[in-house]
Design an enzyme around this catalytic site. Structure first.
Site, PDB file in Angstrom:
ATOM      1  N   GLY A   1       0.802  -1.224   0.000  1.00 53.31           N
ATOM      2  CA  GLY A   1       0.000   0.000   0.000  1.00 53.31           C
ATOM      3  C   GLY A   1       0.827   1.261   0.000  1.00 53.31           C
ATOM      4  N   TYR A   2       1.517   1.512  -1.085  1.00 50.49           N
ATOM      5  CA  TYR A   2       2.340   2.723  -1.166  1.00 50.49           C
ATOM      6  C   TYR A   2       1.713   3.773  -2.100  1.00 50.49           C
ATOM      7  CZ  TYR A   2       6.003  -0.647   0.340  1.00 50.49           C
ATOM      8  OH  TYR A   2       6.726  -1.604   0.978  1.00 50.49           O
ATOM      9  N   THR A   3       1.494   3.349  -3.345  1.00 50.74           N
ATOM     10  CA  THR A   3       1.162   4.301  -4.405  1.00 50.74           C
ATOM     11  C   THR A   3      -0.188   4.991  -4.186  1.00 50.74           C
ATOM     12  OG1 THR A   3       2.412   2.926  -5.929  1.00 50.74           O
ATOM     13  CG2 THR A   3       0.927   4.534  -6.917  1.00 50.74           C
TER      14      THR A   3
ATOM     15  N   THR B   1      -2.049  -3.763  -5.624  1.00 49.17           N
ATOM     16  CA  THR B   1      -2.403  -4.930  -6.416  1.00 49.17           C
ATOM     17  C   THR B   1      -3.127  -6.052  -5.692  1.00 49.17           C
ATOM     18  OG1 THR B   1      -0.692  -4.431  -7.987  1.00 49.17           O
ATOM     19  CG2 THR B   1      -1.487  -6.691  -7.981  1.00 49.17           C
TER      20      THR B   1
ATOM     21  N   GLU C   1      12.203  -5.649  -1.866  1.00 43.29           N
ATOM     22  CA  GLU C   1      11.382  -5.925  -3.054  1.00 43.29           C
ATOM     23  C   GLU C   1      12.221  -5.902  -4.327  1.00 43.29           C
ATOM     24  OE1 GLU C   1       8.155  -3.149  -3.493  1.00 43.29           O
ATOM     25  OE2 GLU C   1       7.394  -4.097  -5.310  1.00 43.29           O
TER      26      GLU C   1
ATOM     27  N   GLU D   1      14.140   4.096 -14.717  1.00 42.34           N
ATOM     28  CA  GLU D   1      14.781   5.414 -14.594  1.00 42.34           C
ATOM     29  C   GLU D   1      15.159   5.686 -13.139  1.00 42.34           C
ATOM     30  OE1 GLU D   1      11.911   4.866 -16.315  1.00 42.34           O
ATOM     31  OE2 GLU D   1      12.961   4.885 -18.225  1.00 42.34           O
TER      32      GLU D   1
HETATM   33  C1  LIG Z   1       0.134  -3.231 -12.589  1.00 44.79           C
HETATM   34  C2  LIG Z   1       0.690  -2.408 -11.493  1.00 44.79           C
HETATM   35  C3  LIG Z   1       0.737  -2.904 -10.212  1.00 44.79           C
HETATM   36  C4  LIG Z   1       1.213  -2.130  -9.163  1.00 44.79           C
HETATM   37  N1  LIG Z   1       1.187  -2.632  -7.910  1.00 44.79           N
HETATM   38  C5  LIG Z   1       1.459  -1.803  -6.883  1.00 44.79           C
HETATM   39  C6  LIG Z   1       1.207  -2.214  -5.536  1.00 44.79           C
HETATM   40  O1  LIG Z   1       0.792  -3.349  -5.285  1.00 44.79           O
HETATM   41  N2  LIG Z   1       1.410  -1.331  -4.552  1.00 44.79           N
HETATM   42  C7  LIG Z   1       1.876  -0.073  -4.779  1.00 44.79           C
HETATM   43  O2  LIG Z   1       2.073   0.658  -3.846  1.00 44.79           O
HETATM   44  N3  LIG Z   1       2.137   0.335  -6.034  1.00 44.79           N
HETATM   45  C8  LIG Z   1       1.914  -0.479  -7.080  1.00 44.79           C
HETATM   46  N4  LIG Z   1       2.117  -0.037  -8.376  1.00 44.79           N
HETATM   47  C9  LIG Z   1       2.590   1.315  -8.595  1.00 44.79           C
HETATM   48  C10 LIG Z   1       3.984   1.393  -9.170  1.00 44.79           C
HETATM   49  O3  LIG Z   1       4.938   1.150  -8.190  1.00 44.79           O
HETATM   50  C11 LIG Z   1       4.148   2.748  -9.849  1.00 44.79           C
HETATM   51  O4  LIG Z   1       3.369   2.694 -11.022  1.00 44.79           O
HETATM   52  C12 LIG Z   1       5.566   3.097 -10.179  1.00 44.79           C
HETATM   53  O5  LIG Z   1       6.325   3.315  -9.042  1.00 44.79           O
HETATM   54  C13 LIG Z   1       5.666   4.336 -11.088  1.00 44.79           C
HETATM   55  O6  LIG Z   1       4.855   5.360 -10.710  1.00 44.79           O
HETATM   56  P1  LIG Z   1       3.846   6.036 -11.754  1.00 44.79           P
HETATM   57  O7  LIG Z   1       3.138   4.946 -12.441  1.00 44.79           O
HETATM   58  O8  LIG Z   1       3.054   7.015 -11.006  1.00 44.79           O
HETATM   59  O9  LIG Z   1       4.759   6.738 -12.816  1.00 44.79           O
HETATM   60  P2  LIG Z   1       5.401   8.194 -12.678  1.00 44.79           P
HETATM   61  O10 LIG Z   1       6.089   8.301 -11.374  1.00 44.79           O
HETATM   62  O11 LIG Z   1       4.394   9.205 -13.018  1.00 44.79           O
HETATM   63  O12 LIG Z   1       6.492   8.116 -13.809  1.00 44.79           O
HETATM   64  C14 LIG Z   1       6.251   8.427 -15.196  1.00 44.79           C
HETATM   65  C15 LIG Z   1       7.590   8.461 -15.906  1.00 44.79           C
HETATM   66  O13 LIG Z   1       8.425   9.456 -15.322  1.00 44.79           O
HETATM   67  C16 LIG Z   1       9.647   8.898 -14.922  1.00 44.79           C
HETATM   68  N5  LIG Z   1      10.142   9.543 -13.711  1.00 44.79           N
HETATM   69  C17 LIG Z   1       9.461   9.839 -12.587  1.00 44.79           C
HETATM   70  N6  LIG Z   1      10.263  10.360 -11.651  1.00 44.79           N
HETATM   71  C18 LIG Z   1      11.504  10.386 -12.198  1.00 44.79           C
HETATM   72  C19 LIG Z   1      12.776  10.803 -11.740  1.00 44.79           C
HETATM   73  N7  LIG Z   1      12.983  11.290 -10.510  1.00 44.79           N
HETATM   74  N8  LIG Z   1      13.822  10.663 -12.577  1.00 44.79           N
HETATM   75  C20 LIG Z   1      13.652  10.145 -13.819  1.00 44.79           C
HETATM   76  N9  LIG Z   1      12.486   9.754 -14.305  1.00 44.79           N
HETATM   77  C21 LIG Z   1      11.418   9.859 -13.504  1.00 44.79           C
HETATM   78  C22 LIG Z   1       9.336   7.453 -14.674  1.00 44.79           C
HETATM   79  O14 LIG Z   1      10.506   6.652 -14.754  1.00 44.79           O
HETATM   80  C23 LIG Z   1       8.356   7.148 -15.779  1.00 44.79           C
HETATM   81  O15 LIG Z   1       9.065   6.888 -16.958  1.00 44.79           O
HETATM   82  C24 LIG Z   1       1.675  -0.826  -9.434  1.00 44.79           C
HETATM   83  C25 LIG Z   1       1.660  -0.334 -10.719  1.00 44.79           C
HETATM   84  C26 LIG Z   1       1.169  -1.095 -11.747  1.00 44.79           C
HETATM   85  C27 LIG Z   1       1.113  -0.507 -13.115  1.00 44.79           C
END
Ligand SMILES: Cc1cc2nc3c(=O)[nH]c(=O)nc-3n(C[C@H](O)[C@H](O)[C@H](O)COP(=O)(O)OP(=O)(O)OC[C@H]3O[C@@H](n4cnc5c(N)ncnc54)[C@H](O)[C@@H]3O)c2cc1C
Lengths: 377, 387
Positions: B127-129, B161, B243, B372
């Protein structure tokens, strides 16, 4: 599992690094690229005194009895410093072939001489067909009473200009099976009919054309068995391939350091260029190429040392390290910018050397094809 | 140096493989694939509880908490085998939250939770995102109000998830809004059946489910706070380090099946495996799989020496997940037109596995920290480049 070098290997590494940083500075490397000999007798003698040339020979032949893994440690440092000279040709190509195939008398005589730094031996393998498969061996040796007569041209022979002996890989029988009918001859480099012409190469190492004009070699100079030389060549080639990987890993380490030095000092737009994410990601990719190359090389060298089956790992490693180290030096250039393109910057030494090392003993495609065979494809 | 398993580890590997082959059922394999390899479905629970009874779910844990006190190499090996043999291998409780509790939790918390995690009885959901907190987790703001004996929680989580099948939420929430962002976060364990929690499905392009989770006045007892209040960001980072390792087993299996396919499939009078381009591509992938293996066990080796992997975890995670994508991409290329056909058709090759994993593979380089973010870590933590 244990990924670490042992204590003695760490000591060897440190000692070699210390020695080479004093004796093999980049300026010296550049001088030796231009020097027709490519080495100074002083440096060669010092290396002999350190026991490097005899590192992997058994004690009864005047060596130290070290392992292949120990040798790898040394080669990494040699690659780091771009050590010029005939260490690779004499110890690995010459020495290892002698260890595999030399008779007792030859081993006694020559390995000791190599260890003392008094004898140079090289391997004349490749030809104008420029490859490492048995099909490409065409230089002929024909029987003539108690001797064989060698005729043909060998190309890309390292350090033949220094060699006392040239091990010539020659065809003694034609047939369907190209691996059969290859024989190794120990040729005195001063034999009549041996003509050595240096090639100017882009890495500044000393490769030569060696022409054998009906060179007569006594039957007793056959190494191993008549017609059965290829398995020996193959073994030596495998060890040489991983030895080249070790050199590339050392060079890659230096290239990384040069890049980090530059990007943590150089400022543009009011900040260090190393704070730009594009540059950081280049650097992250560089260290990934480097770490993975090192891990693969260590594993392959370890397997060779332990006498474990390693055909698969050798093919993988040479393919991986060849591609990765080339890419990493190119990325280092990108991170360093225009300065790195200058002759006086050291990075260019590594750019040239890494490419040359990549094509020795089979390039990446060659080894992937070999691996495909191992995989039963 | 030594790049092989010990005798004991090899014996364990054999035993684990035997077990997995014997206990796997078609139902379990299907469920696992359909759910995206996470743990918590009824079929998965059956086999994992049997496995956990042998101590294999948490082999490195101390015996008192249900472990075997084994090496990390052994533990990494088991996880690799789980992936390879089609068992669930994404465990939040056993492999992310558990080790964090083991390190930072109170004795009471350890006693209460760890044995039930080690036995496979409990699974957690990550439960992070949140909608505004993806890569930048310090922006999370699900609010937890301190009410003395308990907290009251309100806010939204996104992409969490396993929530629909797990028992508890391993939840990062904000307990202080008035300090620097990362200094006001706390970690809690929340019963997912608590009143006020609404879980809504989000279906991914891989066909499996993740969730949106809404908290409305959810009551969480104080004893469920992990470690100290407002130190949660630190625990979260530690849990992320646990993880960030990626066993390639699942994709390795796809690769092996692909290799067999090229040996058996005849096109224009010769097997695909004799095509020089295909040979190059497969040899390259096989090499990358070996590279991944070395990076993967390097992590275990560092842990076994008593160290904590630094940038090496990010390197392994990135390399392995990008390798996974290359495997399925080459797989799709080799299958050509057939690659499109889904499981179920008589024309489907390799049971449609390649297209399925091709779809899944996209997220591997996104979650648990994008490639990234990992490269930032390698450059800054590993090489010391300026932040
Ligand atoms: C199918 C699925 C399951 C998931 N399961 C879980 C879960 O169980 N629990 C949970 O907590 N989360 C979960 N997540 C969340 C997941 O960890 C995030 O999607 C991930 O960390 C990226 O965040 P974002 O999708 O908001 O992308 P963003 O952070 O918006 O990133 C968009 C783009 O910007 C780039 N970017 C962002 N910041 C930087 C930086 N500082 N430097 C360079 N590039 C950068 C990224 O690399 C990416 O290319 C899940 C996601 C998916 C899609």
């Amino acid at each position: 599992m244990d990924y670490d070098l042992n204590e003695e290997q760490e000591l060897l590494k440190k000692a070699a690094k210390g020695f080479l940083s004093k004796e093999c500075k980049p300026l010296f490397v550049r001088e030796m690229e231009e020097d027709p000999q490519g080495i100074t007798p002083e440096l060669w003698q010092k290396m002999a005194e350190l026991g490097w040339m005899g590192l992997i020979f058994p004690e009864e032949y005047g060596g130290i009895g070290g392992s292949y893994l120990d040798l790898m440690v040394l080669l990494v440092e040699m690659g780091y410093s771009c050590l010029p000279g005939p260490f690779f040709s004499t110890v690995i190509l010459g020495g290892m072939t002698l260890m595999e195939a030399g008779d007792e008398e030859k081993k006694q005589e020559l390995l000791g001489g190599i260890a003392e730094g008094k004898i140079f031996v090289t391997l004349a393998l490749t030809e104008a067909t420029a490859g490492y498969s048995p099909e490409r061996i065409a230089v002929k040796a024909e029987k003539d009473a108690d001797a064989f007569v060698i005729s043909g041209t060998k190309l890309f022979v390292p350090d033949a200009h220094l060699a006392n002996y040239i091990i010539c890989v020659a065809r003694t029988k034609e047939g369907e099976n190209k691996e059969d009918g290859i024989t190794l001859f120990l040729v005195d480099a001063k034999s009549q009919g041996v003509v050595i012409t240096p090639l100017k190469t882009f890495a500044g190492d000393k490769l030569n054309e060696v022409v054998f004009n009906n060179v007569k070699v006594p039957k007793g100079n056959i190494m191993g068995e008549l017609d059965k030389g290829w398995p020996i060549v193959k073994k030596v080639l495998q060890k040489a391939a991983i030895a080249k990987c070790a050199e590339m890993v050392g060079g890659g380490q230096r290239a990384l350091e040069l890049a980090i030095e530059q990007v943590t000092e150089r400022e543009q737009f009011g900040v260090k260029v190393g704070s730009f994410q594009a540059v950081q990601h280049h650097c992250a990719n560089i260290v990934t190429y480097l770490d993975t190359s090192r891990l693969m090389t260590h594993q392959a060298a370890w397997r060779i040392s332990e006498g474990l089956p390693c055909e698969r790992e050798i093919a993988m490693t040479k393919a991986w390290v060849t591609d990765s180290c080339r890419s990493l030096v190119a990325l280092a250039h990108q991170a360093v910018g225009g300065t790195g393109f200058m002759e006086e910057h050291d990075l260019q030494l590594y750019f040239r050397r890494t490419k040359a090392a990549g094509v020795y003993f089979g390039d990446a495609d060659f080894h992937r094809e070999a691996l495909a065979d191992v995989m039963g494809l | 140096m030594d790049f092989e398993f010990t005798k004991e580890e090899k014996a364990l590997q054999e035993e684990v493989r035997e077990f997995m082959k014997k206990e796997s059922t078609p139902e379990m394999l299907k469920e696992t694939e359909d759910m995206g390899d996470i743990y918590g479905g009824p079929e998965g629970r059956k086999i994992i509880r049997k496995m956990a009874a042998k101590g294999w779910l948490t082999p490195t844990w101390p015996k008192e908490y249900g472990g075997l006190g084994l090496s990390d190499v052994a533990s990494y090996m088991i996880r690799e085998e789980m992936g390879y043999h089609g068992l669930p291998f994404g465990f939040v409780a056993a492999h992310m939250a558990g080790p964090t509790i083991l390190r930072f939790g109170s004795d009471e918390m350890k006693k209460k939770w760890l044995p039930r995690i080690a036995s496979g009885e409990l699974e957690f959901a990550l439960g992070y995102t949140e909608p505004q907190a993806g890569s930048d987790l310090s922006a999370l703001n699900l609010r937890a109000e301190d009410k003395g004996d308990y907290f009251i929680l309100n806010g939204n989580k996104l992409f969490n998830t396993s929530c629909h099948i797990a028992d508890c939420h391993w939840l990062a929430c904000r307990t202080d809004f008035d300090v620097a962002k990362h200094k006001g976060v706390s970690m809690m364990i929340v019963d997912l059946k608590s009143p006020g929690i609404t879980i809504s499905p989000l279906i991914t392009m891989a066909g499996w489910q993740t969730n949106e989770v809404v908290y409305e006045d959810v009551r969480v007892p104080k004893e469920n706070l992990v470690g100290e209040k407002n130190k949660g960001f630190y625990y979260l980072m530690a849990a992320l380090d646990f993880e960030r390792m990626f066993p390639l087993g699942r994709y390795h299996r796809v690769f092996d099946e692909l290799v067999e396919y090229t040996k058996e499939t005849i096109v224009d009078g010769k097997t695909l495996s004799k095509d020089p381009l295909i040979r190059q591509k497969l040899a390259q992938l096989s090499t990358e799989i070996e590279v991944t293996r070395l990076l993967y066990y390097q992590l275990a080796h560092i842990l076994d020496k008593g160290g904590i992997p630094n940038y090496q975890s990010s390197m392994e995670k990135t390399f392995a997940t990008e390798c996974a994508q290359r495997i399925v991409n080459v797989g799709m290329d080799i299958l050509g037109l057939y690659g499109q056909i889904k499981e179920g058709s008589k024309w489907a090759q390799l049971k449609g596995k390649v297209e399925k994993f091709y779809r899944t593979s996209i997220v591997e380089t996104i979650y648990a920290g994008t490639s990234e973010i990992q490269r930032n870590i390698i450059a800054q933590r590993g090489l010391g480049l300026p932040r």
